[in-house]
Design a protein around this motif. Structure first.
Motif, PDB file in Angstrom:
ATOM      1  N   VAL A 110      63.542 -10.952  41.504  1.00 34.46           N
ATOM      2  CA  VAL A 110      62.893 -10.965  42.815  1.00 34.46           C
ATOM      3  C   VAL A 110      61.428 -10.580  42.678  1.00 34.46           C
ATOM      4  CG1 VAL A 110      62.826  -9.879  45.095  1.00 34.46           C
ATOM      5  CG2 VAL A 110      65.014 -10.554  44.103  1.00 34.46           C
ATOM      6  N   HIS A 114      58.530 -13.297  43.623  1.00 34.38           N
ATOM      7  CA  HIS A 114      57.716 -13.027  44.812  1.00 34.38           C
ATOM      8  C   HIS A 114      56.280 -12.680  44.438  1.00 34.38           C
ATOM      9  CE1 HIS A 114      56.992 -12.078  48.994  1.00 34.38           C
ATOM     10  NE2 HIS A 114      56.451 -10.917  48.637  1.00 34.38           N
ATOM     11  N   THR A 115      56.085 -11.872  43.384  1.00 36.02           N
ATOM     12  CA  THR A 115      54.746 -11.389  43.054  1.00 36.02           C
ATOM     13  C   THR A 115      53.945 -12.407  42.254  1.00 36.02           C
ATOM     14  OG1 THR A 115      55.583  -9.112  43.030  1.00 36.02           O
ATOM     15  CG2 THR A 115      53.470  -9.510  41.960  1.00 36.02           C
ATOM     16  N   PRO A 120      58.672 -17.132  49.070  1.00 35.06           N
ATOM     17  CA  PRO A 120      59.182 -16.334  50.185  1.00 35.06           C
ATOM     18  C   PRO A 120      60.595 -15.842  49.897  1.00 35.06           C
ATOM     19  CG  PRO A 120      59.215 -18.662  50.733  1.00 35.06           C
ATOM     20  CD  PRO A 120      58.514 -18.550  49.415  1.00 35.06           C
ATOM     21  N   TYR A 121      60.975 -14.768  50.574  1.00 35.99           N
ATOM     22  CA  TYR A 121      62.281 -14.165  50.312  1.00 35.99           C
ATOM     23  C   TYR A 121      63.425 -15.131  50.596  1.00 35.99           C
ATOM     24  CZ  TYR A 121      59.794  -9.739  49.910  1.00 35.99           C
ATOM     25  OH  TYR A 121      58.949  -8.741  49.522  1.00 35.99           O
ATOM     26  N   ILE A 124      63.763 -17.281  47.529  1.00 35.57           N
ATOM     27  CA  ILE A 124      64.320 -16.480  46.433  1.00 35.57           C
ATOM     28  C   ILE A 124      65.809 -16.250  46.664  1.00 35.57           C
ATOM     29  CG2 ILE A 124      64.229 -14.239  45.261  1.00 35.57           C
ATOM     30  CD1 ILE A 124      61.251 -14.122  46.016  1.00 35.57           C
ATOM     31  N   CYS A 135      66.910  -9.651  49.304  1.00 42.34           N
ATOM     32  CA  CYS A 135      65.816  -9.869  48.362  1.00 42.34           C
ATOM     33  C   CYS A 135      64.607  -9.010  48.728  1.00 42.34           C
ATOM     34  CB  CYS A 135      65.428 -11.344  48.332  1.00 42.34           C
ATOM     35  SG  CYS A 135      66.678 -12.402  47.556  1.00 42.34           S
ATOM     36  N   ARG A 136      64.360  -8.875  50.018  1.00 38.42           N
ATOM     37  CA  ARG A 136      63.248  -8.017  50.446  1.00 38.42           C
ATOM     38  C   ARG A 136      63.474  -6.575  50.016  1.00 38.42           C
ATOM     39  NH1 ARG A 136      63.489  -9.339  55.164  1.00 38.42           N
ATOM     40  NH2 ARG A 136      61.833 -10.900  55.265  1.00 38.42           N
ATOM     41  N   HIS A 139      62.963  -6.251  46.249  1.00 39.10           N
ATOM     42  CA  HIS A 139      61.536  -6.232  45.910  1.00 39.10           C
ATOM     43  C   HIS A 139      60.919  -4.884  46.242  1.00 39.10           C
ATOM     44  CE1 HIS A 139      57.196  -7.027  46.300  1.00 39.10           C
ATOM     45  NE2 HIS A 139      57.411  -7.872  45.311  1.00 39.10           N
TER      46      HIS A 139
END
Length: 276
Positions: A110, A114-115, A120-121, A124, A135-136, A139
């Motif tokens: 994740v 994302h990075t 976007p979540y 992912i 996922c948020r 992260h």
């Protein structure tokens, strides 16, 4: 892009290339009419294959001798596509890849997606078969753990190069006071020999021990050759002796002092590095 994704997840270019080969075989077998977005499909395949390797590696990590560091990769030019921003260069840096080893495989996936790739979540979640909310949260946890170590890394490439060159020159001269002036009090040296060459089997903590460790390496071996290189998006040195002993060295630093040193001497990880 896919090679860069696999390498960021695994820290090994050999493993990343194996993952891409397996992904390619799956791509040959799939019905293309069923694939609406090839990039998303292949990102999903590569991520899942890399996670399988990560889990297997973690189970077998007990057998690895000493600290494990990512494989140094020449990045001028970059095999991972453009590294034209500080964020992209940091995403393949030795310092960050080493910190990523603290994470669970899902957290690492994740964080990287994302990075480094700005996915976007929700996307992912599709790749990992998890919800966007999950996922948020993954992260958030990963970023918090990375931030604990990242606060030590504030020096830019020019400062890292200056400190690297000064440190090796002082180590070669056996100048302990000059070495001590370049190293933070709580510095740590990580030495990856993989059990194949002589290396410290535990991290070397504290300025005094770090200074004596590197001075000892160079005191025993005259005739050192040090070649500047760009590895993992940043400055590094390729160090060798006529006897064939060799290693790569990168550093992280803050406030004009080296905080972390990353020495890779495992021959299995140095095959792509030139300058010997």
């Amino acid at each position: 892009m896919l090679l860069g994704l696999a390498y960021r997840l695994l820290g090994s270019l050999d493993d990343a290339e194996d993952v891409l080969q397996e992904a390619y075989l799956r791509w040959l077998a799939v019905d293309r009419d069923d694939v609406a977005e090839p990039r998303r499909y292949l990102s999903r395949v590569v991520t899942r294959l890399a996670l399988d390797r990560l889990r297997a590696r973690r189970r077998g990590r007990e057998t690895y001798v000493g600290p494990w560091l990512p494989e140094p990769v020449p990045t001028d030019p970059s095999p991972f596509g453009p590294l034209d921003t500080a964020e992209l260069r940091e995403s393949v840096s030795t310092a960050l890849l080493h910190l990523l080893e603290r994470l669970t495989p899902p957290e690492r996936a994740v964080y990287v997606l994302h990075t480094a790739f700005a996915l976007p979540y929700a996307e992912i979640g599709d790749i990992l078969d998890r919800s966007a909310a999950d996922c948020r949260q993954l992260h958030h946890r990963a970023a918090a753990r990375i931030a604990e170590g990242r606060r030590r890394f504030t020096a830019g490439p020019a400062e890292q190069r200056r400190l690297l060159d000064a440190f090796l020159a002082a180590a070669r001269d056996g100048d302990l006071p000059r070495l001590a002036g370049l190293v933070a009090a709580d510095a740590t040296a990580w030495s990856d020999g993989g059990g194949r060459v002589s290396a410290a089997r535990r991290p070397v903590h504290g300025a005094d021990r770090v200074v004596r460790f590197f001075a000892g390496i160079h005191a025993r071996r005259p005739g050192v050759r040090a070649t500047p290189a760009t590895l993992n998006g940043g400055p590094a040195l390729v160090v060798s002796w006529p006897s064939g002993v060799r290693y790569t060295l990168a550093v992280a630093a803050t406030d004009g002092r080296i905080t972390d040193l990353y020495l890779v001497a495992n021959p299995a990880k140095l095959g792509r590095v030139t300058g010997w």
